[in-house]
Design an enzyme around this catalytic site. Structure first.
Site, PDB file in Angstrom:
ATOM      1  N   GLY A 156      67.003  56.144  24.786  1.00 27.83           N
ATOM      2  CA  GLY A 156      66.561  57.521  24.973  1.00 27.83           C
ATOM      3  C   GLY A 156      66.174  57.804  26.414  1.00 27.83           C
ATOM      4  N   ASP A 172      64.632  47.783  29.831  1.00 23.73           N
ATOM      5  CA  ASP A 172      64.414  48.370  28.503  1.00 23.73           C
ATOM      6  C   ASP A 172      65.173  47.518  27.490  1.00 23.73           C
ATOM      7  OD1 ASP A 172      64.027  50.011  26.292  1.00 23.73           O
ATOM      8  OD2 ASP A 172      64.332  51.854  27.427  1.00 23.73           O
ATOM      9  N   ILE A 229      72.736  51.935  19.953  1.00 22.82           N
ATOM     10  CA  ILE A 229      72.636  53.276  20.529  1.00 22.82           C
ATOM     11  C   ILE A 229      72.185  53.212  21.988  1.00 22.82           C
ATOM     12  CG2 ILE A 229      72.167  54.347  18.308  1.00 22.82           C
ATOM     13  CD1 ILE A 229      69.175  54.416  19.123  1.00 22.82           C
ATOM     14  N   HIS A 276      69.443  48.539  21.042  1.00 17.02           N
ATOM     15  CA  HIS A 276      70.449  48.984  22.002  1.00 17.02           C
ATOM     16  C   HIS A 276      71.534  47.945  22.282  1.00 17.02           C
ATOM     17  CE1 HIS A 276      67.724  52.278  22.634  1.00 17.02           C
ATOM     18  NE2 HIS A 276      66.768  51.464  23.013  1.00 17.02           N
TER      19      HIS A 276
END
Length: 264
Positions: free
Chosen positions: A195, A172, A192, A177
């Site tokens: 998810g 991912d 961050i 990120h």
């Protein structure tokens, strides 16, 4: 016709995705598997977490963004669904087919549903597109809300400061990120957590609410309600009914996963 609206039904083609036992084990460790959970972290009798497959299907989300109808770097993962048909093997190749199943008009924004199917599962990625709505299209149906204030099951999970960097190794690779400049462009103070990592943590955790093993997951859905900054603690709340469980995930009073539902 609105460029995003025209994406509905677009065939994203087929891709063969391969992985090995190390990939599955790395994923399990990233979503909080303990070293004594040998069925998740040891090659002998390895069970693959069903949510591992969600990362394998991300190529379709990337391909949808490459069509040019919207700015990929302004899109956000809004919700996720997963239906499991058969367990993932410890290692192997999956032939996946993907399409843009639906496009929803949110007014100031739009959402596209990217559906990925293979023999083992169907995954639907809801991608939020700011500034792409307003053509008068259909709005997505709303999800039922469950009050979990009195949920009987609760578990806290710490998110290490380096977890976004580690989780990227599962495939991912969105720069929000890892890259401070990109995350700042989204309005975040720093990169961050993914998810799908938050969802994987919750899905593994809530199996305990029904006395199931986490690899026995059959159905999963949740919305990503707020970003998760690393070096924090997630609180997973769940209420079981038979083999079904409603859940959410919070940081203090901030909801980060909402409308969660899983079946085992």
């Amino acid at each position: 016709m609105n460029a995003v609206a025209a994406l509905k039904g677009h065939d994203l083609g087929t891709r063969v995705v391969s992985y090995d036992e190390s990939d599955a084990i790395l994923y399990a460790l990233c979503v909080g598997a303990r070293p004594d959970q040998l069925s998740l972290v040891y090659e002998r009798d390895l069970h693959v977490l069903p949510t591992f497959g969600l990362g394998l299907g991300l190529w379709a989300v990337e391909d949808a963004g490459s069509l040019g109808a919207y700015d990929r770097l302004k899109s956000l993962h809004a919700a996720q669904q997963l239906t499991v048909r058969t367990p993932l093997p410890p290692a192997g190749k999956l032939e996946m087919h993907a399409r843009i199943a639906d496009v929803w008009d949110k007014g100031s924004a739009a959402t596209i549903d990217v559906a990925v199917e293979c023999e083992q599962f169907t995954a639907t990625y809801a991608i939020h597109l700011p500034g792409s709505g307003g053509w008068g299209g259909e709005r997505a149906p709303s999800s039922p809300r469950v009050d979990l204030a009195d949920a009987q099951f609760r578990e806290d999970v710490h998110v290490a400061a380096n977890l976004p960097s580690l989780y990227r190794l599962t495939g991912d690779l969105h720069p929000v990120h890892i890259d401070p400049e990109v995350s700042s462009g989204y309005g975040f103070e720093r990169p961050i957590l993914h998810g799908l990592c938050t969802l994987g943590i919750a899905a593994r955790t809530v199996a305990g609410a029904v006395g199931a093993e986490p690899w026995e997951l059959r159905e999963l859905r949740a919305r990503f309600a707020a970003p998760v900054l690393p070096d924090t603690t997630l609180s997973v709340r769940a209420q079981a009914s038979g083999t079904d469980v409603d859940f959410d995930t919070r940081i203090d009073t901030l909801g980060v996963l909402s409308g969660g539902h899983a079946s085992f």
